[in-house]
Write an enzyme that holds these catalytic residues in place. Structure first.
Site, mmCIF file in Angstrom:
data_model
loop_
_atom_site.group_PDB
_atom_site.id
_atom_site.type_symbol
_atom_site.label_atom_id
_atom_site.label_comp_id
_atom_site.label_asym_id
_atom_site.label_seq_id
_atom_site.Cartn_x
_atom_site.Cartn_y
_atom_site.Cartn_z
ATOM 1 N N MET A 1 10.226 25.009 0.838
ATOM 2 C CA MET A 1 9.387 24.119 0.055
ATOM 3 C C MET A 1 10.199 23.237 -0.888
ATOM 4 O O MET A 1 9.942 22.033 -1.007
ATOM 5 C CB MET A 1 8.362 24.920 -0.756
ATOM 6 N N TYR B 1 14.508 31.562 5.674
ATOM 7 C CA TYR B 1 13.332 32.249 6.175
ATOM 8 C C TYR B 1 13.385 32.435 7.686
ATOM 9 O O TYR B 1 13.808 31.549 8.428
ATOM 10 C CB TYR B 1 12.067 31.458 5.822
ATOM 11 N N ARG C 1 -9.866 -0.252 15.509
ATOM 12 C CA ARG C 1 -9.783 0.558 14.298
ATOM 13 C C ARG C 1 -10.862 0.082 13.332
ATOM 14 O O ARG C 1 -11.897 0.713 13.195
ATOM 15 C CB ARG C 1 -8.373 0.454 13.703
ATOM 16 N N LYS D 1 0.834 -1.199 0.000
ATOM 17 C CA LYS D 1 0.000 0.000 0.000
ATOM 18 C C LYS D 1 0.877 1.260 0.000
ATOM 19 O O LYS D 1 2.087 1.191 0.218
ATOM 20 C CB LYS D 1 -0.914 -0.004 1.228
#
Length: 369
Positions: A313, A264, A136, A38
């Site tokens: 980023m 930053y 769950r 997955k």
């Protein structure tokens, strides 16, 4: 100067094979093996990983969502695929692509029976999830009579497996709880088997369960994180090989004077003349802000370079003072002898989150295929 490269996630199929064989060696030869692929095979490449595992002899695959299973089918994967968290709206797609749903509540069970009857299915393989304490997904013990009644009154389904999930199999302080889960799973499974006259696969052992509770292997085990080189135990990790290595390059080098700031919010201030390297990887690639401010770093030509300032980023800056390197040189963010566990723990998280968070814009490169 070395030839410029790019930010890449190397996926080592040789290491995958090593890990698969390690876990195979821990179970009886008659116990089946389910490989969890997955989340893009834990952040790598589900198709490449599944093809290799099918070649190695895995018996089953598991994915989280239907679209993940469809992608494997469309790329030639033929082994059974369990969908761990299917949604009602995808039940017809499940049948169309020969996927096998986890039915974990009366509502999902009823809905899938309705879909299977509409599509005139006979003995379609499904998996029944039992809740033994993780709380769950799954049926609770009082719900089993209703499960039995619904399955007995339809010919559309065949129970391919009954399974549950251990909550803390890696934690020896939770041994009593884990043993209790296993005992409850055994009792609930036999209640279903006796009333349904079925011979399903039974599986509760995850990666840590295979290592710590081998007598609970039943007739199938499943592993996800272990295949990718993580044993959830510092005594097991050395026997495994991380499958992924995140590499990047040095884009630019600059020297700044004492008192100059970087990035930053000016959170890094040079205490002396300092060399800074800029690297083309950032939080949009999965290296989140939690790793900034010198909590951890990368390796350049075998030497550690701490991340300075905030993670941007698309960029991180690292302190390379005293490191012999040039623009274009290769940088290891994590992988190989620089274990991803160490990188993740330095940021206060776990390897699962780190490796599954590497974004798709990072180029995947298959090695040792």
């Amino acid at each position: 100067m070395p030839e410029a490269k790019e930010t890449v996630l190397e996926i080592d199929l040789g290491n995958l094979a090593h890990n698969y064989q390690y876990f195979r060696s821990k179970i009886d030869k008659n116990v089946r093996f389910l490989s969890v692929v997955k989340a893009h095979a834990y952040g790598s490449d589900s198709v490449a990983i599944a093809r290799k595992l099918e070649e190695l002899g895995t018996d089953y695959f598991a994915v989280a969502y239907v679209e993940e299973g469809i992608r494997l089918r469309e790329n030639g994967i033929t082994k059974p695929i369990l969908v761990l968290h299917p949604q009602f709206t995808h039940f017809e797609e499940i049948i169309k692509h020969c996927l096998e749903p986890n039915l974990y509540s009366e509502k999902t069970l009823r809905a899938f029976i309705e879909t299977a009857e509409k599509l005139q299915q006979q003995h379609y393989p499904v998996h029944i999830k039992l809740n033994t304490g993780l709380n769950r997904l799954g049926f609770d013990p009082p719900e089993l009579p209703r499960v039995i009644e619904l399955i007995q009154h339809t010919k559309t389904l065949k129970v391919a497996s009954i399974f549950s999930h251990l909550a803390a199999s890696e934690d020896w302080q939770e041994r009593d709880f884990t043993v209790g889960q296993i005992d409850l799973f055994r009792k609930m499974s036999w209640q279903l088997i006796e009333n349904l006259e079925a011979e399903p696969l039974l599986h509760i052992c995850n990666t840590s369960g295979i290592i710590n509770y081998p007598k609970a292997a039943f007739n199938m085990v499943r592993t996800g994180i272990g295949l990718y080189g993580f044993g959830n135990d510092k005594t097991v990790d050395p026997a495994l090989k991380p499958v992924v290595t995140l590499k990047t390059i040095i884009s630019q080098i600059r020297t700044i004077e004492k008192g100059a700031t970087v990035g930053y919010n000016r959170v890094f201030t040079a205490q002396d003349t300092t060399k800074i390297a800029t690297l083309p990887v950032g939080h949009a690639d999965g290296i989140n802000r939690i790793y900034g401010k010198q909590k951890t770093g990368v390796h350049i030509n075998g030497q550690f370079a701490p991340i300075v300032g905030n993670v941007c980023m698309d960029i991180i800056m690292v302190n390379i003072t005293g490191i012999d390197c040039e623009e274009g040189d290769e940088v290891i963010v994590f992988g190989g002898k620089y274990h991803p566990n160490d990188f993740a723990e330095a940021g206060g998280t776990i390897s699962y989150e780190l490796i599954t968070g590497i974004q798709r814009r990072v180029t995947r490169k298959i090695v040792n295929g």
